[in-house]
Write a protein that holds these residues in place. Sequence first.
Motif, mmCIF file in Angstrom:
data_model
loop_
_atom_site.group_PDB
_atom_site.id
_atom_site.type_symbol
_atom_site.label_atom_id
_atom_site.label_comp_id
_atom_site.label_asym_id
_atom_site.label_seq_id
_atom_site.Cartn_x
_atom_site.Cartn_y
_atom_site.Cartn_z
ATOM 1 N N THR A 53 78.701 19.350 15.431
ATOM 2 C CA THR A 53 79.477 18.102 15.275
ATOM 3 C C THR A 53 79.576 17.626 13.842
ATOM 4 O O THR A 53 80.296 16.669 13.572
ATOM 5 C CB THR A 53 78.841 16.978 16.109
ATOM 6 N N GLU B 215 81.705 13.686 13.581
ATOM 7 C CA GLU B 215 82.465 13.592 14.830
ATOM 8 C C GLU B 215 83.437 14.767 14.990
ATOM 9 O O GLU B 215 84.594 14.610 15.361
ATOM 10 C CB GLU B 215 83.216 12.258 14.899
ATOM 11 N N GLU C 123 82.933 20.479 19.101
ATOM 12 C CA GLU C 123 82.090 21.669 19.215
ATOM 13 C C GLU C 123 82.957 22.917 19.301
ATOM 14 O O GLU C 123 84.052 22.908 19.887
ATOM 15 C CB GLU C 123 81.199 21.578 20.455
#
Length: 1649
Positions: A1070, A1116, A1119
Amino acid sequence: MCAAKGAPPPTITWTLDDEAVARDPSRVRASQYTLSDGSTVSHVNVSSPEIRDGGVYRCAARNSAGSAEYQARINVRGSPRIRDMRNITAVAGRNTFINCRVIGYPYYSIKWYKEGLLLPDNHRQVVYENGTLKLSDVQKVLDEGAYLCSVLIQPQIFISQTVYVQVKVPPLIQPFDFPPTSIGKLMYIACVVSSGDMPIHITWRKDGQEIVPSSGVNIETKEYMSSLQIGKVSLKHNGNYTCIASNDAATVSSERQLTVTVPPQFVVQPNNQDGIYGKAGVLNCSVDGYPPPKVMWKHAKGIGNPQQYHPVPLTGRIQIMGNGSLLIRHVLEEDRGYYLCQASNGVGSDISKSMVLTVKIPAMITSHPNTTMAIKGQIKELNCTARGEWPIIIRWERGDTVIDPDRNPRYAITTSPNEKSDEVLSTLKLKPAERGDSVFFSCHAINSYGEGRGLIQLTVQEPPDPPELEVREVKDRSMNLRWTQRFDGNSIITSYDIEYKNKTDPWELKHATRKISPTNNQANIVDLHPAQVYSIRMFSYNKIGHSQASKELTISTEEAQPDGPPMEVFLQPMTSQSIRVTWKAPRKELQNGVIRGYQIGYRENGPGSNGQYSIVEMKATGDSEVYTLDNLKKFAQYGVVVQAFNRAGTGPSSSEINATTLEDVPSQPPQNVRAISVTSDEAVITWAEPPRLTLHGVLKGYRVVFWSLFPDGEWGEMQNITTSREQVELRGLEKFTNYSVQVLAYTQAGDGVRSNVLYIQTREDHPGPPAGIKAVPSSTSSVVVSWLPPHKPNGIIRKYTIYCSSPGSGQPAPSEYEANPELLFYRVTHLNRGQQYLIWAAAVTTAGRGNISDKVTVEPAGKAPAKILSFGGTVTTPWMKEVRLPCSSVGEPTPTIKWTKDSEDTAIPVTLDGQRLIMANGTLVLRSVKAEDSGYYTCTATNTLGFDTIIVNLLVQVPPDQPRLTVSTTSTSSITLAWIPGDNGGSSIRGFVLQYSVDNMEGWRDVFISSSERSFKLDNLRCGTWYKVKLAAKNSVGAGRISEIIEAKTHGREPQFNKDHPVFTHVNSTHARLNLQGWASGGCPITAVLLEFRPKGNWAWQNVRTNATADVFLAELREATWYELKMKACNSAGCGNQSSQFATLDYDGSTIPPIKSARPEGDDVKKLFSIGCPVILVTLVVALLFVIRKKRKEKRLKRLRDAKSLAEMLISKNNRSFDTPVKGPPQGPRLHIDIPRVQLLIEDKEGIKQIGEDKATIPVTDTEFSQNMNPQSFCTGVSVHHPALIQNTGPLIDMSDIRPGTNPVSRKSVKSTHSTRNRYSSQWTLTKCQSSTPARTLTSDWRTVGSQHGIAVTESDSYSASLSQDTDKGRNSMVSTESASSTYEELARAYEHAKLEEHLQHAKFEITECFISDSSSDQMTTGTNDNADSMTSMSTPSETGLCRFTASPPKPQDYDRGRPTNVAVPIPHRANKSEWTGKSDYCNLPLYMKTDPFFRKQSELRDPCPVVPPREASIRSLAQRAYHSQGRHMTLDSSKQQQALTVGHAGLAGLGASGGSSGGGSGGAVGGTTGGPSGGSSTSSLPQRTLTMPGSSSSSAQSAAAATDAASGGATGGESRDSLLESSSSGLGRLDRQKQAAGGAYSKSYTLV
């Protein structure tokens, strides 16, 4: 306007004084509309109001729900009156309003009267201000009658009108009521009206409707009474009955209710029923009656005879329905028994009925475990007990699947009934339990009345699965792990274990973290080592046991800040503002990663410093580092520390080491500088030491710089005195002189800043002797004495004393006379005729009388020759000022005054015009003097007895010449400039103005620099930026021309990303951490970094802006996703870009594969190629065009600058030089060509290889010119065509941007066709008139060649050529350029053509001759360059003119080295040795050719040339020219082969270097040269425009003889020395030899106008 709101929307009506508003389309209009909020708006518009439109307006809004109204009075000015008022009917008991209908305005008051009484007279009466009368609770007796409205319209004047009010009484119904009754009875009711005006009408209504006769109701009505009769009452007669009475006054009503009762009765009777246990049941029982009966249920337990009934308790489970039935929602066993339904309503007796309810039990599960546990691999039994009405069937299900033991032997089912308890026991056995058995099992019991089910949740327990481990964050010495427990084995997790090790170690050497709480899903592993690779695994535990090991992860810890400082730090001062710092990297084990760079902190350790470190960064280059600290304070001690940093941060700093910068010059001058004048030649200068902080070193002493300022504005020589004290005595100064004084301090490094200029004046002293004295007789008894002021007045002259003595008179003392100091002459009278006198003078100041002048002897006389009292000498003045040159004279008879100006060898009378004026006293006034006004002026006073002269040398000062500016050094923030000053313009340079700006910017910044400086350093500049710089000098006259603009760039470039550095230091699922340390600053600090990233395939970019030192995290992120990244780093020099791609990790820390295209790779390549090729091609074309355009622009700019510099230097270098006039006899007739404009052309005669191939020159014989002459013709002439063309020459140009002080004349219009010329052809026509004609006409026709043989005339220029005997005007074939302005672009074009000629690749290029003309005075001077300085040695005035480029061919040895042997060498430049027959060949060559080694060698064998002054030499070396007395005008065929004479017009300056060489020479018109036969190879090097003149058709000997005669002065046209037409006898023989040469001759000339 009236607005109302209601539902439904109301309707609005208008009334005026209780009458509807009359609609008049021409005046009164009404409108109505509804708004969006439901409001209704109505308008009444009255145009041109009249008196009748006044009154009370009422707006009434009505809808089905009601009404509302509003009223207001509107007054219209006019004569008041009262409308007709109608009688009013009022209703007793209500309120009534009476309006007095008054219209018109103004009026004073409105009053009401009744029976003579002013109202109101009781509480029920109210009169409002608008005149409305209100009667409340109207009464017939009291209020009925006539009412008078009285309006006071003027004092004591009333108008009135009467209205009658009639009161009517409404009906009054006596109260009545219906008695209780029941079905079948009789009913009689009466409605009686007790009061009201008759007639009264009475009616009945039932429930709001009319009563019909068929309803069984009879109505009987009388005068004031009405009765209602019902013969047999039934239920249909129930309802509300209304009696309505009405008359003229009102309508009233009274309403009562009739009620008819009915006893209860069953509609549905209850019957016996069966109920199923747990289900809903309804016991039916429905009754009717009026009032509606009330139903009650009772219950008696038991199936046998009922013993006792009890009311049924009404709960949520049991309720009575609306029709009286009983609802049991869940039937229970206790609900069985008897039920009684009982109803009553108070009418008659109650009714009741009983029933029996039987309850049946469905099959149900009475006992089973809800949840149970099992261990995986063991046997497990599940039990289930059921009961209900027999028979009962038991069935087992696993989930939704029925268990069949026959098909699945792992299951076994046994069932055993228990008849005593009516129950059945069933057992399910699992052999053994598995993980898949952790589901719901169900036991089903079934009979005729229902089915029961019991759910059993079986949980099979086992050891847990290993957790899924992932890395959340990795730091230098710790990491954060997060895990997810997918399956806990159906048992609570009790703990976790984490094990880790170095990747290269076996698991036996592991480290473990034990018994982690099961409530945690993450943990921190600490005490790790930075930049290490670890393997990590994990176990989970429950009550059954532990899981297997999780998937092994490989993790690299991040770098940590170094733990050790740099070693061996050493400081070495380099300059006064820089220190070199050297050091070595920290120890390897303490680096904690790769050392990326270092931070050098430095601070000043001195008084006033803040103690804060300034930080600079540099990238690491190896184990040993060096860095130079710049821009430090001068001679200051600095402490320096060094810190190493890696990607993680900065480590500890080294110990502070001190060093002191080198000394520098003081930056501030001494303070409190004072100057005191002690005597007339001595002054004392005192000062105080500069501030200590500004010394920048050890003070060595002081230097006092001083110079004198003369009254004419000039500066004296600059002097200086060095001392170590703070005071100095200046001795030996000029008396009564202004001095400028500056003081500076100096250190070991040099002189510091000078103080501000301090001005001081020495004191007065005795003056010196007068500089000159004259005494001349003015009459028989008087003489006039004149003198000059002292060279050194040493003060303010207060007066002059004149002494007069006669040696033979016997007087012991001379006579003294005092003269005003402003008058420099005095008349001494009362003298004796014939006696000699001695005259002398002395000046007087406040200090006393000075030395006497020389003594002169004079004798009074009656008749005196002319004498000039004024004095000659040198007069210096700034340009554009008015100058007065005095020339006062005496003599008898009165002398006449004549002023002349010397020019070369003649004296030209001064032309009197608006700029020049001779006053009555002989003073010459020159207004707005310019550089060309400089020179020697002679004043001559003449009478019959003699003459006298004085010579005044006038020096006109002009602004200084432009300096030559260069760049010496540059750095990241500075540019050091150096320059060489140009000519000072005759006045000392006072200073320089330096201007600089950022490239492509409009604003310029000014820097003022001292006159003694020759270099300057521009500081605080932007790094990596181009700057433009220019410089101008200033003298007492003003600022001079600005230098060429030069461009320089400070060191530095845009940032670049180091390919050796990774873009990312860390990436997980992330987050991603960027490595901004990979950006190289390029020498300029990075100011900002812009980041853009997006997932691959997305269009939208996310932006992040930061600086180069911050750690940047991209947070943010998704993945397992590929991202695109673009980085842009900017500094003052520009921006650098870097693109990259990266992928986030999967949830388990693993990497993801690259993105693969679904299409074949070849398709993408083809598509990319098909799209990219056109784009790249277009881009390359645009870039190429841009580069070409930019290079052309740069070349053009360079040519422009070169030409500008060249032209300025040529035209203005020697504009202030003055020549000694050359005395000599007047010259003969001169050829004066007055050309209204001068064309800039460069003629290319490269094609003139042999005569006949290129008919550039058309030979014309003298015979052809003179034959067929018409005696009656006034003028004859000949025209020749010049088809040799040039390309891309510009339009006519002028030169207005010359040196300051010139006098540009008005421009003449230039035809627009000049701007479009590409190629030229010229036709010259020389018209020769009779000898008596004073002028000749020279015409030129310009033609544009459309093809090789076609010629189209486009324009014609006409010039006049006149013979002039005026030697003051006819000067050396002068060129008068009336258009005196120029564009440097044309000069640049000429300069380019000359520099880039193919045949000039090995040639020597220089300016050989310039001819400058003064259009106002028709004067011209010529100059020939010396080879030593071809750019600066010319003596030419600053007016417009022309200069000549000459390209000398290559050396002979250049041709010997492989060059063609048949290339023609221009003869005047490289003649054969056999051609040198006399010294005249060498002596007549221009100076630039004489300096050539080849010609110098030839001249050594001959006698030296006579020494002639430079300007005279250029005149005396000219050949004589004569014109034939007769001729005719004719146009010759170009095919004729004749000898040619080439004559240049004004552009042919210095033809001696080219025109004469062609054999044409510049001889006389009668045959200056002769050519060979018609087929000869005689050619002409035609400058600008070529005039081909007729020569003799006789033999070459005759032509030579003619030329010889012309040379000896025997030319018929008179003697003429013309630098444009240079010729010699050697040219004749040279032409003969030239015609024998196979290759002909080649030469080029370039004329710069």
